[in-house]
Enzyme design. Structure first.
Site, PDB file in Angstrom:
ATOM      1  N   GLY A 195      -8.761  11.543   3.450  1.00 53.29           N
ATOM      2  CA  GLY A 195      -8.060  10.189   3.656  1.00 53.29           C
ATOM      3  C   GLY A 195      -8.421   9.807   5.086  1.00 53.29           C
ATOM      4  CE  LYS A 236      -6.527  11.559  18.241  1.00 55.75           C
ATOM      5  NZ  LYS A 236      -5.648  10.607  17.441  1.00 55.75           N
ATOM      6  CG  HIS A 285       3.624  32.147  37.176  1.00 56.07           C
ATOM      7  ND1 HIS A 285       3.955  30.732  37.430  1.00 56.07           N
ATOM      8  CD2 HIS A 285       2.999  32.751  37.918  1.00 56.07           C
ATOM      9  CE1 HIS A 285       3.277  30.708  38.921  1.00 56.07           C
ATOM     10  NE2 HIS A 285       2.653  31.900  38.928  1.00 56.07           N
TER      11      HIS A 285
HETATM   12  C1  LIG Z   1      -7.770   5.855  14.631  1.00 53.95           C
HETATM   13  C2  LIG Z   1      -6.710   6.633  14.166  1.00 53.95           C
HETATM   14  C3  LIG Z   1      -6.036   7.778  14.957  1.00 53.95           C
HETATM   15  C4  LIG Z   1      -5.196   8.368  14.381  1.00 53.95           C
HETATM   16  N1  LIG Z   1      -4.552   9.488  15.010  1.00 53.95           N
HETATM   17  C5  LIG Z   1      -3.328  10.213  14.593  1.00 53.95           C
HETATM   18  C6  LIG Z   1      -2.930  11.258  15.066  1.00 53.95           C
HETATM   19  O1  LIG Z   1      -3.587  11.532  16.064  1.00 53.95           O
HETATM   20  N2  LIG Z   1      -1.793  11.759  14.644  1.00 53.95           N
HETATM   21  C7  LIG Z   1      -1.377  11.699  13.566  1.00 53.95           C
HETATM   22  O2  LIG Z   1      -0.353  12.098  13.019  1.00 53.95           O
HETATM   23  N3  LIG Z   1      -1.672  10.368  12.950  1.00 53.95           N
HETATM   24  C8  LIG Z   1      -2.693   9.860  13.168  1.00 53.95           C
HETATM   25  N4  LIG Z   1      -3.205   8.577  12.616  1.00 53.95           N
HETATM   26  C9  LIG Z   1      -2.491   8.177  11.187  1.00 53.95           C
HETATM   27  C10 LIG Z   1      -2.735   9.096  10.174  1.00 53.95           C
HETATM   28  O3  LIG Z   1      -4.197   8.920   9.976  1.00 53.95           O
HETATM   29  C11 LIG Z   1      -2.203   8.481   9.094  1.00 53.95           C
HETATM   30  O4  LIG Z   1      -0.806   8.590   9.154  1.00 53.95           O
HETATM   31  C12 LIG Z   1      -2.345   9.408   7.862  1.00 53.95           C
HETATM   32  O5  LIG Z   1      -3.873   9.608   7.472  1.00 53.95           O
HETATM   33  C13 LIG Z   1      -1.699   9.091   6.378  1.00 53.95           C
HETATM   34  O6  LIG Z   1      -1.965   9.788   5.574  1.00 53.95           O
HETATM   35  P1  LIG Z   1      -1.773   9.346   3.943  1.00 53.95           P
HETATM   36  O7  LIG Z   1      -2.207  10.357   3.044  1.00 53.95           O
HETATM   37  O8  LIG Z   1      -0.438   8.497   3.798  1.00 53.95           O
HETATM   38  O9  LIG Z   1      -2.925   8.267   3.726  1.00 53.95           O
HETATM   39  P2  LIG Z   1      -4.348   7.983   4.036  1.00 53.95           P
HETATM   40  O10 LIG Z   1      -4.899   8.708   5.190  1.00 53.95           O
HETATM   41  O11 LIG Z   1      -4.755   6.548   4.502  1.00 53.95           O
HETATM   42  O12 LIG Z   1      -5.029   8.548   2.801  1.00 53.95           O
HETATM   43  C14 LIG Z   1      -5.123   7.747   1.621  1.00 53.95           C
HETATM   44  C15 LIG Z   1      -6.044   8.049   0.636  1.00 53.95           C
HETATM   45  O13 LIG Z   1      -5.878   7.428  -0.734  1.00 53.95           O
HETATM   46  C16 LIG Z   1      -6.916   6.896  -1.110  1.00 53.95           C
HETATM   47  N5  LIG Z   1      -6.633   5.854  -2.115  1.00 53.95           N
HETATM   48  C17 LIG Z   1      -5.935   4.729  -1.645  1.00 53.95           C
HETATM   49  N6  LIG Z   1      -5.639   3.850  -2.749  1.00 53.95           N
HETATM   50  C18 LIG Z   1      -6.105   4.433  -3.876  1.00 53.95           C
HETATM   51  C19 LIG Z   1      -6.114   4.346  -5.294  1.00 53.95           C
HETATM   52  N7  LIG Z   1      -5.494   3.436  -5.854  1.00 53.95           N
HETATM   53  N8  LIG Z   1      -6.703   5.249  -6.219  1.00 53.95           N
HETATM   54  C20 LIG Z   1      -7.131   6.417  -5.398  1.00 53.95           C
HETATM   55  N9  LIG Z   1      -7.356   6.632  -4.198  1.00 53.95           N
HETATM   56  C21 LIG Z   1      -6.772   5.823  -3.415  1.00 53.95           C
HETATM   57  C22 LIG Z   1      -7.707   6.490   0.069  1.00 53.95           C
HETATM   58  O14 LIG Z   1      -9.194   6.483  -0.191  1.00 53.95           O
HETATM   59  C23 LIG Z   1      -7.317   7.801   1.142  1.00 53.95           C
HETATM   60  O15 LIG Z   1      -8.270   8.571   0.956  1.00 53.95           O
HETATM   61  C24 LIG Z   1      -4.343   8.041  13.058  1.00 53.95           C
HETATM   62  C25 LIG Z   1      -4.833   7.035  12.412  1.00 53.95           C
HETATM   63  C26 LIG Z   1      -6.031   6.094  13.105  1.00 53.95           C
HETATM   64  C27 LIG Z   1      -6.358   4.931  12.231  1.00 53.95           C
END
Ligand SMILES: Cc1cc2nc3c(=O)[nH]c(=O)nc-3n(C[C@H](O)[C@H](O)[C@H](O)COP(=O)(O)OP(=O)(O)OC[C@H]3O[C@@H](n4cnc5c(N)ncnc54)[C@H](O)[C@@H]3O)c2cc1C
Length: 466
Positions: free
Chosen positions: A43, A54, A445
């Site tokens: 994702g 990072k 330490h």
């Molecule tokens: C630049 C940046 C830096 C970040 N740094 C941090 C950090 O240091 N620490 C931290 O904790 N968080 C960080 N985050 C936030 C973190 O990336 C997100 O909170 C996390 O990825 C969310 O996870 P998720 O599984 O909910 O969604 P996502 O990671 O967005 O994954 C969702 C997945 O679902 C898929 N998808 C969507 N709709 C469909 C569908 N209808 N059918 C099939 N597949 C679908 C997408 O392709 C994707 O692969 C950062 C975000 C960004 C943008």
């Protein structure tokens, strides 16, 4: 074409941290699991978020280290950056983790379907190639995408979101970062360290909203010293691309700035578009977040939602925690809901920021009578050794009837490697420990974590150094 439906205990839509954590945890508990993913498992976090961001911040750290090597008597030429090489290294790290995740999912016998999934009534998931999956439970984990702002259409050349910045082969010479939240500050810090002239434009009155004021002051001071121009309380109104390349950004009260690139970093919106067919009882709020209860249950029986798709802190590890709550609920194991007020937060700009629990202001606003103590890294031996003395640890505790510091409400850090030091602060806050209890524990330490220990000791009334 509609194919014969296959049945799984759990079908997960989305293979990001929320989705793959749910799949791994459920498969580990012996359930049959399918994940529908339209792009790549891992994702946003793995491919366009936490990991690549990072990785580039580490590139910036190496650049700073080489630039300051002469202070240690290590002679080297002034560093220059070949960002295409940094990009290759980043991709290698991402691809290695991606491969590892795919292997792990395969070993757990998780079936991954490539395609876009849509929830239909009756806990059916339809994939865009016509495949229909049936499930005892469905977990929605489709995540989020960058928010954009009117007048700043993303073109991948001049106007970029985090998705495009993390795919760059060459850095711009000058950039405006719109938004001074966690992601905006990480990009500003990374680009500035690598030689980009950065201006940040933030509509709110301060940068890093949600962080304690003392921590914000540390970052603001450091950014200023390093030449990052942070303008808060200003709205952007549009931009005018120039024929010669670059663009002029219009902001504030008739102000403008001409730069090579604009990074729009104004938060992320949930990706619920097209996710739900008619006839499901899943509810979506006006901002697009799927509504859930404390066990991540949606309005439709047997359908859960986790991660950035729900209106909770948009952090990968919160998605992991919610995934475990959802799967435990499916297993009937009476999970403990996520305590959203006390999750760990880490921001990897330079200097780093890490915190858990209430800020001083939030504690006061919540009606607590508080005792606070802050200790700087400046007097810490290890901080001097590594040459990074800016920053502090601040503890916010509830004031007991005798005036002494009682339950620890929040811990806020800015400085060297604080993201790696937050663990014990997280435990202290979530264990509802007091400074007396925490100060009795030994810090090795010389370590940076002695500042945390010293702050706690000082709150008992008898600090060694402060
Ligand atoms: C630049 C940046 C830096 C970040 N740094 C941090 C950090 O240091 N620490 C931290 O904790 N968080 C960080 N985050 C936030 C973190 O990336 C997100 O909170 C996390 O990825 C969310 O996870 P998720 O599984 O909910 O969604 P996502 O990671 O967005 O994954 C969702 C997945 O679902 C898929 N998808 C969507 N709709 C469909 C569908 N209808 N059918 C099939 N597949 C679908 C997408 O392709 C994707 O692969 C950062 C975000 C960004 C943008």
């Amino acid at each position: 074409m509609v194919r014969t439906a296959q049945h799984f205990d759990i079908v997960v839509i989305g293979g990001g941290p929320g989705g793959y954590a749910a799949a791994l945890y459920a498969a580990g508990a012996g359930l049959s699991v399918a994940v529908v993913e339209k792009d790549k498992v891992g994702g946003t976090c793995l491919h366009r978020g936490c990991i690549p961001a990072k990785e580039f911040l580490e590139t910036a750290s190496v650049f700073r280290t080489v630039g300051g090597a002469g202070d240690f008597g290590v002679q080297s030429a002034a560093p220059t950056i070949e960002f295409s090489v940094s990009q290759l290294r980043k991709q290698k790290v991402v691809d290695q983790l991606w491969k590892g995740l795919q292997g792990l999912m395969k070993r757990r016998k998780i079936t991954v379907f490539a395609g876009t999934g849509r929830l239909r009534a009756g806990r059916k998931v339809e994939i865009d190639d016509g495949t229909v999956l049936e499930a005892t439970s469905v977990i929605l984990a489709s995540g989020s995408v960058p928010r954009t702002i009117p007048g700043f259409e993303v073109d991948g050349q001049i106007v970029l979101t985090s998705d495009e910045v993390l795919a760059l082969d060459r850095l711009p010479g000058t950039a405006v970062v719109i938004g001074a939240g966690a992601i905006g500050c990480e990009f500003a810090s990374m680009m500035s360290d690598l030689g980009v002239q950065v201006t940040m434009l933030e509509a709110l009155p301060k940068m890093l909203p949600g962080c304690d004021a003392d921590v914000v002051a540390v970052v603001a001071r450091s950014f200023k010293k390093r030449g990052i121009d942070v303008r808060v309380g200003v709205q952007v109104s549009g931009h005018k691309p120039l024929d010669a390349g670059g663009t002029t950004v219009l902001f504030g009260d008739g102000e403008q700035i001409t730069v090579d690139a604009v990074v729009v970093s104004v938060g992320r919106r949930p990706l619920s578009d097209g996710l739900l067919d008619e006839g499901t009882a899943v509810e979506v709020d006006e901002r697009g977040f799927v509504q859930v209860d404390e066990f991540c249950r949606t309005g439709e029986a047997g359908v859960y939602a986790v991660g950035d798709l729900v209106a909770t802190p948009q952090l990968a590890h919160v998605g992991f925690a919610e995934a475990i709550v959802a799967v435990k609920d499916i297993l009937g194991e009476a999970p403990v809901p996520v305590d959203y007020a006390n999750v760990p937060w880490c921001i990897y700009c330079h200097p780093e920021v890490a915190f858990v629990g209430l800020t001083e202001q939030a504690a006061v606003d919540a009606g607590f009578d508080v005792v606070t103590k802050k200790d700087p890294f400046a007097g810490n031996g290890r901080a001097m050794i590594v040459g990074e003395t800016e920053g502090l640890v601040k503890v916010v505790a509830e004031k007991d009837a005798d005036g002494r510091a009682g339950r620890i409400l929040g811990v806020h850090m800015a400085g060297p490697w604080v993201t790696e030091q937050l663990g014990q602060a997280y435990l202290a806050v979530n264990w509802e420990a007091t400074p007396d209890e925490v100060a009795a524990l030994i810090q090795p330490h010389p370590t940076l974590s002695e500042v945390f220990g010293e702050t706690m000791l000082a709150l008992t009334g008898r600090g060694l150094h402060a």
